[in-house]
Design an enzyme around this catalytic site. Sequence first.
Site, PDB file in Angstrom:
ATOM      1  N   ILE A 107       0.843  -1.206   0.000  1.00 43.74           N
ATOM      2  CA  ILE A 107       0.000   0.000   0.000  1.00 43.74           C
ATOM      3  C   ILE A 107       0.877   1.255   0.000  1.00 43.74           C
ATOM      4  O   ILE A 107       0.631   2.201  -0.758  1.00 43.74           O
ATOM      5  CB  ILE A 107      -0.966   0.010   1.207  1.00 43.74           C
ATOM      6  CG1 ILE A 107      -1.996  -1.115   1.032  1.00 43.74           C
ATOM      7  CG2 ILE A 107      -1.648   1.372   1.362  1.00 43.74           C
ATOM      8  CD1 ILE A 107      -3.004  -1.242   2.137  1.00 43.74           C
ATOM      9  N   VAL A 125       0.723  -0.066   7.613  1.00 47.74           N
ATOM     10  CA  VAL A 125       1.591  -1.021   8.317  1.00 47.74           C
ATOM     11  C   VAL A 125       0.939  -2.405   8.406  1.00 47.74           C
ATOM     12  O   VAL A 125       1.128  -3.133   9.368  1.00 47.74           O
ATOM     13  CB  VAL A 125       1.946  -0.488   9.734  1.00 47.74           C
ATOM     14  CG1 VAL A 125       2.838   0.737   9.634  1.00 47.74           C
ATOM     15  CG2 VAL A 125       0.681  -0.168  10.538  1.00 47.74           C
ATOM     16  N   HIS A 129       6.657 -12.269 -31.417  1.00 51.60           N
ATOM     17  CA  HIS A 129       7.657 -11.211 -31.524  1.00 51.60           C
ATOM     18  C   HIS A 129       7.061 -10.011 -32.249  1.00 51.60           C
ATOM     19  O   HIS A 129       6.402 -10.200 -33.267  1.00 51.60           O
ATOM     20  CB  HIS A 129       8.868 -11.718 -32.305  1.00 51.60           C
ATOM     21  CG  HIS A 129       9.886 -10.640 -32.536  1.00 51.60           C
ATOM     22  ND1 HIS A 129      10.717 -10.193 -31.540  1.00 51.60           N
ATOM     23  CD2 HIS A 129      10.164  -9.900 -33.639  1.00 51.60           C
ATOM     24  CE1 HIS A 129      11.483  -9.233 -32.022  1.00 51.60           C
ATOM     25  NE2 HIS A 129      11.166  -9.027 -33.292  1.00 51.60           N
TER      26      HIS A 129
END
Length: 479
Positions: free
Chosen positions: A197, A284, A458
Site C-alpha cells: 500500500i 503497516v 515477436h
Amino acid sequence: MSAIFDVAVIGAGPGGYVAAIRCAQLGLNTVCIDEWKNPQGKPSLGGTCLNVGCIPSKALLESSENYERAAGKFAAHGIRIENLSFDVPTMIARKDKIVSAFTGGVAMLLKKNKVTSIHGRGILFSGGDGDTPWQIAVSDGDKKEMVEARHVIIATGSTPRQLPFAPVDNERILDSAGALALTDVPARMGVIGGGIIGLEMGSVWRRLGAEVTILEALPGFLAAADEQVAKEARKLLTRETGLVIQTGATITGISAGENSVAVEYAAPENGAAKLEVDKLIIAVGRVPNTAGLGAENIGLKVDERGYIEVDDHCRTNLRNIYAIGDVVRGPMLAHKASEEGVAVAETIAGQDGHVNLGTIPSIIYTSPEIAWVGKTEQELKAAGVSYKAGQFPFMANGRARALGETGGFVKVLADAATDRILGVHMIGPYVSEMIAEAVVAMEFAASSEDIARIVHAHPSLSEVLHEAALGVEKRAIHI
Ligand code: FAD
Ligand code: NAI
C-alpha cells in the site's frame, strides 16, 4: 423466522460474494450478509477490494501514470504538450464511478443468481448441536433478524492495522481509504510502512507532485519479494518515480498539528531525524476482522493474532463452518479470497474444492510493476533446495524498447535436478499481465525447458520470460 438456508455467507468482499454465487450455481439456497456502507451511507457490496482497495487504487494509479507519461515520457516520442494540467476531483470522481459500477454489479450478480442479500452486521449466535442449524444474529440499526443456515462461510476480511500513537483521522493522518480520497495534492507526504500500500499510494501522489517519504521499519526492502527484485525495485522507484525510501526506521513519535504532522524517527545511517509532512499515510499491514463476530458464542477457534484457524480446505474447528480470504492464513489478496470461496462452495456441494496456495501470484502495481509466483531465491536457499536461475532484462527486448520502458528483468528459478519451475520473479512493464503465463506453467508443473520450447510472439514482452527460461540452461539468444 425465515426458512433455513443451506449456506449463510458473512461478508460480501471478493471472498464472500464469489462464494455465495458459486453456492447458488451449485443449487444451494444461499444468503449473503454484509455491513459495508459507502460514504453516502448506502449499502455497498464488494468489501475492501471494490470499495477502498484493489479497484479504486488501480484507477488512481492509472490516472496518475497517464499524467506522468504525458508530463515526462511523451517528449522522447516527439510529442509536446503545452499547458498540461490535471484536476484531482475529476480523477477521484472517475475512480468513484468505477467503484459504484462494480459494487452495483455485485448486487446485480447476487440477484441474478438468486442469492438473498441482507445488509447488516452478522454475529455468530448459537447452534451446531447435533443437526441444528447455525444461527446468525443480523442487525442493521434498529432492524434485527435471526438467520439460520446449515453451513456458514465466514468472509469478514480485514481492516488497516492502527498504530496506537498515530490515530487515523483521515484529515492529516490517513489510512489507505483516506489516501484514496484526497481532493488535492499535498506538497509533502509521509508514509509509515514500505509495503504494497505504501508503494502504490506513495506512487500515486508522488506522480502528481507530492514529495513522498516512506519510512519502513525493517532493515531490508520488500521482504516478501525476491531480494534481487526488491533491490531493483528500490533503485527504480527511487530514481524514476522519485520516492524517498528510508529503511530501518524506528518511529519514536508522531504529532499532528493544525496544518502538518511531525514524525520523529531513528534510522541507522542518520540517527534521530524529523520529518514534517502535510499528510501522513499509515500503511503497516492489515488485521483480520474477527472482533465482535461472536466467535466466543459458538467456540470458534481464533488464533492470538485474530485469524480464524482453518485447515487446507478452509474448514474451521466447527462442523459446517468455513472461513476464507483475509480472515484466515495466507496472503491477503482478492484472488486468493475468491478462489477459496469457490473451493469452499464446491466442498459444501460435495465436490473436491481446493486452492493451491503455492501458485498464488502477487503483484505490486508500481511503475515498473513487480510480480511473482512461487518461491524466492532466498526461500530456496533457506530450504536447502538446489536450483538453477535464468534471467533476462527488458532492456534487450524490442517491445520494451518501443514502449520506452526498459527497466527491470524476469528471473526463472528451476529445480537443479528436475528442471521443474519453482518460482518466477518479474519487475518491468506490464508484468502484472505477464505473470499469468508463469502461474499456468507452475500449475501444470512445467519445466523451464517447457517455456523455453514454447513459441512466444515477436515483438512482445513475453519474450523476456522466454529468454529467461532459456537462460536457465545458459542458452538465451539475445544476451
Ligand atoms: P473484504 O474485501 O475485506 O470483505 C469483507 C466484507 O465483510 C466487508 O464488506 C465487511 O464490511 C464485511 N464484514 C466484516 N465483518 C462483518 C460482519 N460481522 N457482518 C457483516 N459483514 C461483515 N488485493 C489484490 O489481490 N489486488 C490488489 O490490487 C489489491 N489492492 C489493494 C489495495 C488496497 C488499498 C487495499 C486496502 C487492499 C488491496 N488488496 C488487493 C487486498 C484485497 O482488498 C483483500 O485481500 C480482499 O478484499 C479480501 O477479500 P475478503 O473477501 O476476504 O474481505
Ligand atoms: P504490507 O504487509 O504489505 O506492508 C506493511 C509494511 O509496514 C511492512 O513492510 C512492515 O515492515 C512495515 N511496518 C510495520 N510496522 C511498522 C512501523 N511501526 N513503522 C514502519 N514500518 C512498519 O501491508 P500494507 O502495505 O498495509 O498492505 C496490506 C495488505 O493489503 C498487503 O499485504 C496485501 O496483502 C494487500 N494489498 C495488496 C495489493 C496488491 O495486490 N497489489 C495492494 C495493496 C494492498
